[in-house]
Scaffold this motif. Sequence first.
Motif, mmCIF file in Angstrom:
data_model
loop_
_atom_site.group_PDB
_atom_site.id
_atom_site.type_symbol
_atom_site.label_atom_id
_atom_site.label_comp_id
_atom_site.label_asym_id
_atom_site.label_seq_id
_atom_site.Cartn_x
_atom_site.Cartn_y
_atom_site.Cartn_z
ATOM 1 N N MET A 284 0.839 -1.210 0.000
ATOM 2 C CA MET A 284 0.000 0.000 0.000
ATOM 3 C C MET A 284 0.867 1.251 0.000
ATOM 4 O O MET A 284 0.541 2.240 -0.638
ATOM 5 N N GLU A 285 1.987 1.189 0.729
ATOM 6 C CA GLU A 285 2.834 2.377 0.843
ATOM 7 C C GLU A 285 3.828 2.528 -0.308
ATOM 8 O O GLU A 285 4.035 3.623 -0.824
ATOM 9 N N TYR A 286 4.449 1.415 -0.716
ATOM 10 C CA TYR A 286 5.563 1.502 -1.665
ATOM 11 C C TYR A 286 5.287 0.863 -3.035
ATOM 12 O O TYR A 286 6.106 0.999 -3.940
ATOM 13 N N GLY A 287 4.177 0.158 -3.174
ATOM 14 C CA GLY A 287 3.919 -0.574 -4.405
ATOM 15 C C GLY A 287 4.491 -1.977 -4.313
ATOM 16 O O GLY A 287 5.010 -2.380 -3.270
ATOM 17 N N ILE A 288 4.431 -2.698 -5.410
ATOM 18 C CA ILE A 288 4.846 -4.100 -5.397
ATOM 19 C C ILE A 288 6.314 -4.259 -5.751
ATOM 20 O O ILE A 288 7.058 -4.936 -5.050
ATOM 21 N N SER A 289 6.758 -3.623 -6.811
ATOM 22 C CA SER A 289 8.114 -3.865 -7.313
ATOM 23 C C SER A 289 9.204 -3.352 -6.370
ATOM 24 O O SER A 289 10.306 -3.901 -6.346
ATOM 25 N N LYS A 290 8.910 -2.334 -5.578
ATOM 26 C CA LYS A 290 9.927 -1.763 -4.685
ATOM 27 C C LYS A 290 10.046 -2.514 -3.362
ATOM 28 O O LYS A 290 10.932 -2.217 -2.562
ATOM 29 N N VAL A 291 9.143 -3.471 -3.102
ATOM 30 C CA VAL A 291 9.144 -4.191 -1.829
ATOM 31 C C VAL A 291 9.741 -5.581 -2.030
ATOM 32 O O VAL A 291 9.310 -6.332 -2.900
#
Length: 195
Positions: free
Chosen positions: A24-31
């Motif tokens: 929710m905070e950073y998106g999928i690819s950055k996590v």
Amino acid sequence: MDGFQRRREQKKRNILEAALTLFMEYGISKVSISEIAEEANVSQVTIYNYFESKHRLIHDTFIYYVDKASSDFEKIVYSDIPFPEKIKEIIFNKKEVARQINDEFYQYLMKEYSTEGNYIEKIYVQKAVPYFTFLFKEGKEQGYIDSSLSDEAILFYVQMLKDFIQREDVYQKILPLTEDITNIFFYGIMGKQNN
């Protein structure tokens, strides 16, 4: 359910909650899986034991998110708060989600939502339609919704909105308009109440 199974389910829920918070905070690819593991206070191996891959974790997080949103909506609809307050709470919740959700995660959700036979569609048919039906019935009984409007017409309108929102050219630009669209929908059928 025995103690081991209960702990296992709680750990899985903790992982899903951690993944959801980070997506929710950073998106999928950055996590990364390591960041999710740290947030959930588990090892990366534990995440792979439960979910096999990041792709599977993303998918299960999506289902977890939809179930959670459905449960939150159900609590509002069947609560004892006055009808106008229910509508305000639904609008507020939509506004908060729109404000908090990372655009990449939102786009992923909507892409999933637009596929044939998707999970959101199943939840819509099984749960959302009965919730809306209950809400509209209550609104009519209390004089907040025009009683001359048929439930079929209102649900048809909801279905039209839902179908339109599933189009990629629409869902890519709708997020900033969520609160306004929700306001138009509810206050359009109710007539804005003076406070």
